[in-house]
Write an enzyme that holds these catalytic residues in place. Sequence first.
Site, PDB file in Angstrom:
ATOM      1  CD  GLN A  54      -2.511   1.137   2.915  1.00 46.39           C
ATOM      2  OE1 GLN A  54      -1.726   0.519   3.674  1.00 46.39           O
ATOM      3  NE2 GLN A  54      -3.669   2.000   3.280  1.00 46.39           N
ATOM      4  N   GLY A  55       0.885   2.363  -0.857  1.00 50.40           N
ATOM      5  CA  GLY A  55       1.605   3.718  -1.044  1.00 50.40           C
ATOM      6  C   GLY A  55       0.862   4.225  -0.896  1.00 50.40           C
ATOM      7  CE1 TYR A  56      -3.913   4.304  -0.776  1.00 49.12           C
ATOM      8  CE2 TYR A  56      -5.747   4.718   1.123  1.00 49.12           C
ATOM      9  CZ  TYR A  56      -5.186   4.004   0.279  1.00 49.12           C
ATOM     10  OH  TYR A  56      -6.316   3.402  -0.387  1.00 49.12           O
ATOM     11  CB  SER A  57       2.278   6.795   4.958  1.00 53.45           C
ATOM     12  OG  SER A  57       1.104   6.149   4.964  1.00 53.45           O
TER      13      SER A  57
ATOM     14  CB  SER B  91       3.773  -2.689   5.477  1.00 54.48           C
ATOM     15  OG  SER B  91       3.076  -2.229   6.516  1.00 54.48           O
TER      16      SER B  91
ATOM     17  CD  GLU C 246      -4.809   0.296   6.160  1.00 53.35           C
ATOM     18  OE1 GLU C 246      -4.970   1.450   5.856  1.00 53.35           O
ATOM     19  OE2 GLU C 246      -4.137   0.033   6.564  1.00 53.35           O
TER      20      GLU C 246
ATOM     21  CD  GLU D 212      -4.262  10.506  19.236  1.00 50.00           C
ATOM     22  OE1 GLU D 212      -3.525   9.736  17.550  1.00 50.00           O
ATOM     23  OE2 GLU D 212      -3.436  10.294  20.051  1.00 50.00           O
TER      24      GLU D 212
END
Length: 392
Positions: free
Chosen positions: A130-133, A165, A248, A376
């Site tokens: 997963q290439g999000y962050s 990851s 997710e 949060e």
Amino acid sequence: MSLETFRKETRDWLEANCPPGMRVPAKGEADICWGGRNWTFASDDQRIWLERMAERGWTVPTWPKEYGGGGLTKEEGFVLKEEMKAMKARSPLDSFGIWMLGPALLKYGSEEQKREHLPKIARGEIRWCQGYSEPGAGSDLASLRTKGVLDGDEYVINGQKVWTSYADKSDWIFALVRTEADAPKHLGISFILIDMDTPGVSTKPIKLISGKSPFCETFFDDARAPVSNVVGKPGQGWDIAKYLLSHERAGIVSDAVSGGLNPVGAAHLAGEVDEKGRIADPILRGDVARLTIDALAFEATLRRVKDEADKGEGVGAKASILKYVGTELNKRRHELNMSALGSDGLLWEGEKEEDGEAARSWLRSRANSIEGGTSEIQLNIVAKRVLELPGT
Ligand SMILES: Cc1cc2nc3c(=O)[nH]c(=O)nc-3n(C[C@H](O)[C@H](O)[C@H](O)COP(=O)(O)OP(=O)(O)OC[C@H]3O[C@@H](n4cnc5c(N)ncnc54)[C@H](O)[C@@H]3O)c2cc1C
């Protein structure tokens, strides 16, 4: 076929087909099958179990048959889960493809994309990451800067992802890419599928204090991806990203309260169970009872939300409630495991593969309330979209 007949047939099939080595709890990471081109099976039993379950479509039991699934109804899928649990059968395949990309492709993918990617996910042939962050875009994900510039029928992609990851073990990545530089923040993002073998894509592991390295940085240097790899429409990536995140988040908690070692098992291991079969220490016993009750209530809520979601439009913002509560419960479970194990819980490495697993899982559980969006952020979403509280 009635649900009872289905249950009996399922039980018989599982009894005949689940190899003995797959009916004992996983000893640790190495026992979990992730599949993919580079996968080496931990045992013959692991390979046979995956092959047999995939053949039946039961790695993704409720996906349609034409995409490699089992075509089961939601109720049948639940019965299968219960029967597997009853015989302690392990999941034959765990993957980001199953938990995240699959549901997003089923909803937003073109017919061609579904036929190309879903069966390979179902059979464990391709492993996804997963290439999000990004370094400047975690909680504020829409600030992402990895950009794709159209050149003919391809996007030329440049930028960096972080905390990807298993990127170094994966075959493909689903990435969020800014494809319209001048569009408002949330509207210029596309959801693109990229083969990790593409020239210009590289990964670098990030070493952790444990010495292990599931995380990577992922770099895109003039990497090219065809426009046909965009899921949905160009610029629609934010909607797809959010939909995938709700899966997710629900996925992160689905085995939060039942997978792996539990405090009662830990108390047995530590010889902390008295002649009446009770946990000897009254304080620990009370804590375990409270956790067990909370876990049962959480499981019932999880099921209710899923039932409601199946009738409507997905789990939506309620996934944030589940993620928050589920990850807190999971952390409590691992804390209690450590309490029950006493000084044995401090073991970090030993002769056996599973030695030190309790301590490693305890540390890992702490990341649950960060990955997939921090606690949060979940509370912000609950306040805004579930409770509809006024913004500050
Ligand atoms: C185990 C693990 C696996 C991961 N795997 C992946 C992966 O495969 N692919 C991927 O793309 N990413 C992955 N991530 C990254 C993860 O999604 C991000 O770490 C997460 O979204 C938080 O972003 P950040 O680390 O940039 O923290 P930041 O956004 O910088 O947040 C730092 C702190 O500030 C708080 N904060 C920030 N904004 C607000 C706000 N508006 N209100 C209140 N508090 C706020 C946060 O809650 C947090 O406590 C993984 C992370 C972990 C821990």
